[in-house]
Design an enzyme around this catalytic site. Structure first.
Site, PDB file in Angstrom:
ATOM      1  N   ARG A  63     -33.069   2.710  36.125  1.00 37.56           N
ATOM      2  CA  ARG A  63     -33.003   3.108  37.633  1.00 37.56           C
ATOM      3  C   ARG A  63     -34.173   2.295  38.314  1.00 37.56           C
ATOM      4  NH1 ARG A  63     -32.195   7.708  34.579  1.00 37.56           N
ATOM      5  NH2 ARG A  63     -30.449   8.910  35.145  1.00 37.56           N
TER       6      ARG A  63
ATOM      7  N   LYS B 236     -35.559  10.775  34.290  1.00 40.21           N
ATOM      8  CA  LYS B 236     -35.705  11.961  34.909  1.00 40.21           C
ATOM      9  C   LYS B 236     -36.217  13.008  34.238  1.00 40.21           C
ATOM     10  CE  LYS B 236     -32.111  11.005  38.582  1.00 40.21           C
ATOM     11  NZ  LYS B 236     -30.908  11.774  38.937  1.00 40.21           N
TER      12      LYS B 236
ATOM     13  N   HIS C 198     -28.902   0.446  42.646  1.00 41.38           N
ATOM     14  CA  HIS C 198     -28.109   1.225  41.743  1.00 41.38           C
ATOM     15  C   HIS C 198     -26.928   0.562  41.319  1.00 41.38           C
ATOM     16  CE1 HIS C 198     -28.435   5.208  39.989  1.00 41.38           C
ATOM     17  NE2 HIS C 198     -27.119   5.371  40.126  1.00 41.38           N
TER      18      HIS C 198
ATOM     19  N   ARG D 266     -26.998  -0.734  37.806  1.00 43.79           N
ATOM     20  CA  ARG D 266     -26.921   0.361  36.819  1.00 43.79           C
ATOM     21  C   ARG D 266     -25.305   0.582  36.483  1.00 43.79           C
ATOM     22  NH1 ARG D 266     -29.390   4.685  34.319  1.00 43.79           N
ATOM     23  NH2 ARG D 266     -28.539   6.592  34.461  1.00 43.79           N
TER      24      ARG D 266
ATOM     25  N   HIS E  46     -28.068   9.573  30.659  1.00 44.28           N
ATOM     26  CA  HIS E  46     -27.347  10.694  31.284  1.00 44.28           C
ATOM     27  C   HIS E  46     -27.164  11.896  30.390  1.00 44.28           C
ATOM     28  CE1 HIS E  46     -24.484   7.775  33.557  1.00 44.28           C
ATOM     29  NE2 HIS E  46     -25.580   7.998  34.193  1.00 44.28           N
TER      30      HIS E  46
ATOM     31  N   TYR F 120     -17.768   6.622  35.481  1.00 40.01           N
ATOM     32  CA  TYR F 120     -17.822   5.308  35.122  1.00 40.01           C
ATOM     33  C   TYR F 120     -16.622   4.507  34.714  1.00 40.01           C
ATOM     34  CZ  TYR F 120     -22.579   5.653  36.955  1.00 40.01           C
ATOM     35  OH  TYR F 120     -23.847   5.903  37.854  1.00 40.01           O
TER      36      TYR F 120
END
Length: 304
Positions: free
Chosen positions: A155, A181, A246, A249, A272, A281
């Site tokens: 990211r 995150k 992004h 990514r 994730h 995806y």
């Protein structure tokens, strides 16, 4: 409870002392971009409450249902509504923990489904190669940015906060430890091509931010975004006005799956927490190729 300066910029609807204290305390549990995003989401909610002349702590479930409905009417994306409601629910949960309200009005509020549609599947193999070539021709720093984005799926925030000290070696691999995150730290293998680009860029530098400006300050997300657009104008001009960092990514995810990587390994690579995010995806990369429109077009007569 004393408020930290970073958490005191609160919206109109949070100006009562009790609500302001809870909002500030809730935001202090997060850092960086997550805190900024949740603060913006609470701002949106607080301003909506202010238009109704309702204090946030006096909201009922009916108010929150109406808030979700209003966002839908305003055309907000499902993911945006879900994120805003996550911030709102966290705020009310904190208020319950502090004993200021007996139950959260957000507990059973329905949120729009996340859905499986991913707006971008990223670049093709050829486009990704062209972008790498443009980055390597532009500068060593650009090469590092593009290679780490495409090969590690980082990211923007992870790129901009990485430091030289985060680089090391493990079991014969060059590795980079990034802050994901929620503050989670993850050690990632750096492929040789990216490792060589990093060594070329750093030279003798052994400290400071991994990506820095000419003055030694960390590169910010806005400068990185502008650089990607400049590279896109050279490498993939048909995407120059809409390619976003992004998207690189997304490219990492779809091309890794195309290359035969296991879905779970791609999930770990991207950090994730929910495997459903990675599966979106996976579905998206086939949706265009498998469209029935291709078969239909073959059945129709060609133009005279």
């Amino acid at each position: 409870m004393e408020l930290a300066p970073a958490a005191t910029a609160l919206p109109v609807g949070f100006q009562t002392p009790v609500a302001a204290r809870i909002a500030a305390a809730f935001l202090l549990a997060y850092r960086g971009n997550t805190r900024a995003a949740y603060a913006a989401d609470l701002t949106h909610f607080g301003r909506w409450c202010a238009t109704l002349d309702v204090d946030v702590l006096a909201c009922s479930r009916a108010h929150l249902d109406a808030y979700v409905e209003q966002q839908t009417r305003d055309g907000a994306a499902a993911t945006t509504i879900r994120r805003r409601m996550s911030a709102v629910a966290g705020f009310f949960a904190y208020a319950v923990d502090e004993g200021l309200i007996t139950r959260s009005p957000a507990t059973r509020v329905r949120r729009p489904a996340a859905g499986d549609n991913v707006q971008s599947t990223g670049l093709t193999v050829a486009e990704a190669g062209q972008l790498i070539a443009a980055a390597e021709a532009h500068s060593p720093r650009a090469a590092v940015i593009v290679l780490l984005s495409l090969l590690l799926g980082l990211r923007v925030s992870e790129l901009c906060t990485a430091t030289v000290a985060d680089l090391s070696f493990q079991r014969g691999h060059r590795v980079l430890t990034v802050t994901r995150k929620g503050g989670k730290r993850q050690t990632m293998a750096v492929p040789p091509r990216a490792a060589a680009a990093i060594d070329d860029y750093l030279g003798e530098r052994r400290e400071g931010p991994l990506l820095c400006t000419s003055t030694g300050k960390p590169l910010d997300r806005h400068a990185l975004w502008r650089l990607i657009r400049r590279l896109a104008a050279v490498a993939v001009p048909h995407l120059a006005d809409r390619l976003h960092p992004h998207d690189l990514r997304h490219t990492c995810a779809t091309l890794a799956l195309d290359a035969g990587a296991a879905l779970r390994d791609v999930q770990d690579l991207l950090g994730h927490a929910d495997p459903r995010t990675t599966r979106r995806y996976d579905r998206a990369r086939f949706s265009l190729d498998r469209s029935p429109s291709h078969q239909l077009a073959l059945l129709l007569p060609s133009a005279p």
